[in-house]
Structure formats: structure tokens, C-alpha cells
Design a protein around this motif. Sequence first.
Motif, PDB file in Angstrom:
ATOM      1  N   ARG A   1       0.850  -1.188   0.000  1.00 60.10           N
ATOM      2  CA  ARG A   1       0.000   0.000   0.000  1.00 60.10           C
ATOM      3  C   ARG A   1       0.887   1.240   0.000  1.00 60.10           C
ATOM      4  NH1 ARG A   1      -2.812  -3.169  -1.631  1.00 60.10           N
ATOM      5  NH2 ARG A   1      -4.620  -4.120  -0.695  1.00 60.10           N
ATOM      6  N   ARG A   2       0.453   2.272  -0.709  1.00 56.46           N
ATOM      7  CA  ARG A   2       1.197   3.537  -0.703  1.00 56.46           C
ATOM      8  C   ARG A   2       0.889   4.277   0.587  1.00 56.46           C
ATOM      9  NH1 ARG A   2       3.227   4.870  -5.821  1.00 56.46           N
ATOM     10  NH2 ARG A   2       2.357   3.560  -7.441  1.00 56.46           N
ATOM     11  N   ASP A   3       1.930   4.853   1.175  1.00 59.50           N
ATOM     12  CA  ASP A   3       1.786   5.550   2.446  1.00 59.50           C
ATOM     13  C   ASP A   3       2.926   6.568   2.534  1.00 59.50           C
ATOM     14  OD1 ASP A   3       0.566   5.193   5.431  1.00 59.50           O
ATOM     15  OD2 ASP A   3       2.698   5.641   5.504  1.00 59.50           O
ATOM     16  N   SER A   4       2.602   7.811   2.844  1.00 58.93           N
ATOM     17  CA  SER A   4       3.636   8.848   2.878  1.00 58.93           C
ATOM     18  C   SER A   4       4.710   8.569   3.936  1.00 58.93           C
ATOM     19  CB  SER A   4       3.008  10.221   3.110  1.00 58.93           C
ATOM     20  OG  SER A   4       2.301  10.243   4.332  1.00 58.93           O
ATOM     21  N   ASP A   5       4.333   7.949   5.047  1.00 57.18           N
ATOM     22  CA  ASP A   5       5.295   7.677   6.114  1.00 57.18           C
ATOM     23  C   ASP A   5       6.274   6.557   5.762  1.00 57.18           C
ATOM     24  OD1 ASP A   5       4.227   9.631   7.747  1.00 57.18           O
ATOM     25  OD2 ASP A   5       2.846   8.240   8.737  1.00 57.18           O
TER      26      ASP A   5
END
Length: 129
Positions: free
Chosen positions: A50-54
Amino acid sequence: MFEPEKALDLLKLHSDWLWSVDANGILTEWIGNNGASSAKSVAPWISYLRRDSDTRDGLIKLMTAIRQRKPFHCVKISCLLPHAGVRGWVKQSGIPAYDDQGRFTGYRGAALNMTGQMMAERKMGRLNS
């Protein structure tokens, strides 16, 4: 030198799951450190990411290592947890696997569930804002 069973016991002390991916990128095993074997998957491992900024840097590091068939260590990513079917975060390490003839057969590794920690960090960030 550790016997395989003892080495596995020690590995389980520092991870929540052991996993393996075949040469076609299919997640074939996801085994909890309690010894219970999770159902084998027929889905490509990449479908769990999953894409996640953190965890953007971790995802880039993971993808680069896999493209180059290199080991990776303590990479934090966001993913769909295969055993629960929910989004979470893991820190994982993996090594490429080869057969006796030197042919690439996939990856195997260990993952540590970071979901509770990541949720707490995000909540603290919102409170501090």
C-alpha cells in the motif's frame, strides 16, 4: 553453529511472521511466530503493498532490492496484512533464495508488525498539531 530448529526459534523471538515468495512473485507462505501456518496465497506479493507517505522510502528501498535480487533489512512498509485482510505496517527483512543449480527461486524473510506503533505515532502527530 545453530541447529536449524534453534535458529528458527531465535528468529521467531524478533519477528511476528516468517514468509516466502516464489520466483513468480506469489506470496506462498505467511507463518505466525506461534507456529500456526497461515493459508497459502495465490496472490502476487506486490498486491499486498500500500502507498503511504510515512513509509514511501521503505517501499522504494524494498522495490529496488527486489529488482536487483539483493537482501533487504528492516524495511518499513504499509501493506494489507495477509493473515487478517486489513491494512497495517510491517518492518521486514528478506533474502533471495536459490536452488542447488543457482536458479533464483524467490525470497524468504521475516516481518514484524508495526501497526500499533504507527497508529500511535500518527495519533501523537495529530495531537501535537
